[in-house]
Enzyme design. Structure first.
Site, PDB file in Angstrom:
ATOM      1  CG  HIS A 671     -87.677  54.535 -10.077  1.00 21.53           C
ATOM      2  ND1 HIS A 671     -88.679  54.962 -10.926  1.00 21.53           N
ATOM      3  CD2 HIS A 671     -87.497  55.539  -9.168  1.00 21.53           C
ATOM      4  CE1 HIS A 671     -89.073  56.168 -10.563  1.00 21.53           C
ATOM      5  NE2 HIS A 671     -88.370  56.545  -9.485  1.00 21.53           N
ATOM      6  CG  HIS A 723     -92.343  55.324  -7.391  1.00 15.54           C
ATOM      7  ND1 HIS A 723     -91.428  54.966  -6.428  1.00 15.54           N
ATOM      8  CD2 HIS A 723     -91.890  56.493  -7.919  1.00 15.54           C
ATOM      9  CE1 HIS A 723     -90.464  55.872  -6.360  1.00 15.54           C
ATOM     10  NE2 HIS A 723     -90.715  56.810  -7.268  1.00 15.54           N
ATOM     11  NE  ARG A 733     -96.195  65.039 -13.730  1.00 14.79           N
ATOM     12  CZ  ARG A 733     -95.967  63.848 -13.182  1.00 14.79           C
ATOM     13  NH1 ARG A 733     -95.523  62.846 -13.956  1.00 14.79           N
ATOM     14  NH2 ARG A 733     -96.169  63.641 -11.899  1.00 14.79           N
TER      15      ARG A 733
END
Length: 742
Positions: A671, A723, A733
């Site tokens: 995106h 990316h 995370r």
């Protein structure tokens, strides 16, 4: 023959009966013989003021004889009623022992007096007056105003006699006090005044006493009623008090009556205590050095006072633990009035409590007020025969100097505070002066002291927040159990007033940097980690707690990395910042995708997030204003360095913490970001907290697979940097993301 023999015998007797002649002193040059001057003063106890007087006398080599040492003072209280007869009695007795007719005697108070010059100048000015006895003079008549009309008029200067200082030849002074038969608590000033104003005695005085007044303050400067007349004069490495009304430099300065604070101020400089050329000349005198001490360090009781919700209390305890002082010589008295801080007290004591000599805790459940707690803290030290010092420390004090306690002990003052400030302001924990009603007033030197243009150890009327008190003072001058109590004053003001009333000096030192004071305004306790919200109120403390230690090197050193084209990688958050932000989000718990989430997905320009994530937005926890300030203060400067010519206002529509989990949302499809540039901060550590993860820039086929905890990725958002988020395969995370300048 018998008659002749008798005459011879009489002649022999006359020859042998002649008394030996003393060396002749030419009165025209009296000032050349300073040994002819004797200074007499009365001091039944050695107060701080007396020690200052003696130091100034020794500076000029005066010969001092102290009367009444060890006696009980029965001379009354000058502040409330006349007294001082005890001084006349002691003077009369001492003068009877002086046989030298050319001996000059200076009789002077000592608790509130400093010498500004030496014996030669004093004798020269005395001789120039042309009288046998010279009294100090005042603008105000005391103690009997009805005697005003009987005072002789003077052509210029002060008209009324002051008994706090006079000088004269010993025989004349003997005659002056010969008729004293009063009691110790009767007025010495009234006794001397009646001698001066009574016509019959004045006629007698012209023959044998010969009294006059130092009307223009050439010898004596009484401060009461004359504060506007006196200024400090700095010249050629010397400091004098100058009377601007008469343009004179008095030899002796007397803080008579209610001018004790003013003499304390002048005593910070006179005589040569502090000059522009030398700085502080007495700061290293009478020190109690701890370095190389063979015996044990002095035992100190540290009184810790948490009176209100206070930011960074956990950091406060870290700094307390880091003080460079043997912990087996420290006892802790902890007063905590706030339930919110019980966790901080408990955590500190659980980790370190056993390392101290002793610990006493007064918690919120005891419902003890501040006044009682401070009195109890003092009493803890009083009752402990081993206690030598009480170190009072409020929780809002940021004590950066780990040597503070050692430094204060070594200065060896009765009460001493380290100067602490508020960044960017003239606020400190001391006052240089008091107003007429006992509140704050700014002394002439206050700004210079605060800004470090004058450095030393300063006698001041008020200190607060952090200070060291000698246990001997607590057991003597401050033996009362309620020194912090007052119906009208705050506890700190009541304490300082009681200290001043006892004649004990309070000092503040700015010889070293010690720390600062936190702002407790607007501190709320409705979050898990409330310190995160202190960027506006306490920016320096927020930075020290949450900004990476290497961040400041970015602007001066080449530490910014470029793992991919136009992608910049740099340190920005501490581990504790990452931890607090994660825990704050998990404590809030309303992650997007959760069916119980109370907020809809936040919108951007033109619609919703085009690539939604499992996240919590900064505005959901009321952190959006703080986050924008963080971006403006810490991210914008890096952006402007990496992209020269681009200036950001650090505006954002989206700022959020993303959570990646293998069984929830492990990755993010390719995106563009709806931003001019994006900030992506890793909040935990790959390999420890999770496996996998990272970011891949497709246009450059460049991946960052080992993001560092607390480091930020800065990259363009639109057009060039397409990316994706790489899969998290294990653990959880967390990243903090901001779309800046949409």
């Amino acid at each position: 023959n018998n008659i002749l023999l008798m005459q011879i015998l009489l002649l022999i007797l006359r020859l042998f009966s002649v008394k030996p002649q003393k060396p002749f002193v030419n009165v025209r040059f009296l000032y050349r013989f300073p040994d002819k001057l004797l200074v007499l003063t009365v001091a039944t106890t050695e107060t701080d003021g007396f020690k200052r007087f003696i130091r100034s006398a020794r500076h000029f080599n005066y010969t001092i004889k102290v009367l009444g040492r060890g006696e009980k003072w029965r001379g009354g209280d000058y502040m409330s009623m006349p007294g001082g007869g005890q001084k006349v009695r002691l003077l009369k007795s001492t003068l009877e022992e002086i046989t030298e007719e050319d001996k000059v005697v200076l009789f002077i108070d000592s608790y509130d007096v400093v010498f500004a010059s030496g014996p030669k100048e004093l004798l020269k000015k005395f001789q120039q007056v042309g009288h046998k006895v010279v009294f100090s003079a005042e603008n105000l008549i005391w103690p009997d105003r009805h005697l005003e009309d009987k005072h002789p008029h003077v052509r210029e200067g002060k008209r009324f006699l002051g008994s706090g200082g006079f000088i004269g030849y010993a025989p004349n002074l003997k005659t002056m006090v010969a008729d004293w038969t009063g009691k110790d608590n009767e007025s010495d000033q009234l006794f001397y005044t009646k001698i001066y104003i009574t016509p019959e005695k004045r006629v007698h005085a012209l023959k044998s006493i010969n009294i006059t007044l130092d009307s223009k303050c050439r010898l004596f400067q009484n401060l009461y009623g004359a504060l506007d007349e006196v200024v400090l004069k700095f010249e050629d490495g010397r400091v004098r008090a100058r009377n601007v009304m008469y343009d004179t430099l008095p030899v002796i300065v007397h803080g008579n009556g209610p001018t004790k604070l003013q003499i304390n101020y002048l005593g910070n400089y006179i005589p040569q205590t502090w000059t522009f050329e030398t700085g502080c000349t007495v700061c290293d005198e009478d020190q109690r050095l701890l370095s190389g001490l063979k015996s044990e360090y002095p035992l100190v009781v540290i009184g810790i006072f948490i009176q209100q919700p206070t930011p960074f209390v956990s950091v406060f305890f870290e700094r307390l633990f880091n003080l460079k002082y043997p912990k087996d010589r420290l006892k802790l008295f902890i007063y905590n009035h706030e339930p919110h801080h019980e966790q901080h007290v408990h955590s500190f004591l659980e980790d370190h409590g056993t390392e101290y000599r002793g610990v006493k805790v007064i918690g919120p459940e005891e419902d003890m007020d501040s006044v009682t707690s401070r009195n109890l803290g003092f009493d803890t030290c009083r009752q402990d025969i081993d206690c030598e010092y009480f170190f009072s420390l409020d929780a809002e004090v940021v004590l950066k100097n780990t040597d503070t306690l050692r430094i204060l002990i070594e200065q060896n003052r009765p009460i001493i505070a380290p100067m602490i400030t508020r960044p960017g302001k003239l606020w400190t924990n001391f006052w240089g002066a008091l107003s007429a009603d006992g509140y704050y007033a700014r002394s002439e030197d206050y700004v210079d002291i605060v800004q470090g243009r004058r450095v030393g150890v300063w006698n001041v009327p008020y200190i607060s927040s952090v200070y060291l008190v000698k246990a001997t003072v607590l057991r003597t001058d401050l033996a009362a159990e309620d020194v912090f109590h007052s119906e009208a004053l705050d506890p700190d003001m009541a304490f300082c007033r009681n200290v001043r009333d006892q004649g004990v000096f309070m000092f503040v030192t700015n010889r070293q940097e010690f720390g600062r004071m936190l702002s407790t305004e607007n501190y709320k306790t409705n979050h898990l980690h409330n310190d995160l919200w202190q960027l506006f109120e306490n920016p320096l403390d927020w930075e020290e707690r949450y900004i990476h230690e290497n961040y400041s090197r970015i602007m001066t050193e080449d530490i910014v990395e470029t793992p991919c084209p136009d992608v910049y990688w740099f340190p920005i958050f501490t581990d504790i910042a990452c931890k607090h932000l994660i825990e704050e989000m998990e404590n809030y718990g309303q992650w997007s995708g959760d069916p119980n989430r109370r907020h809809s997905t936040c919108t951007i320009q033109g619609g919703y997030e085009n690539v939604p994530t499992i996240d919590i937005h900064m505005n959901q926890i009321d952190f959006d204003k703080d986050w924008q300030k963080f971006l403006l203060d810490y991210v914008a400067p890096i952006t402007e360095k990496m992209f020269p010519g681009y200036y950001t206002q650090a505006l954002f529509d989206l700022a959020f913490v993303v959570r990646y989990k293998p069984d929830e949302q492990p990755s993010l499809r390719p995106h563009h970001d709806a931003s001019t540039f994006t900030i992506n901060i890793a909040l935990n550590q790959v390999g420890t907290d999770f496996q996998g993860g990272g970011c891949r820039f497709l246009r450059y086929d460049c991946s960052i697979t080992a993001p560092r905890k607390g480091w930020a990725l800065l990259h363009p958002g639109r057009l060039t940097h397409y990316h994706e988020g790489l899969p998290t395969t294990e653990g959880v995370r967390y990243i903090a993301v901001s779309f800046v300048d949409p």
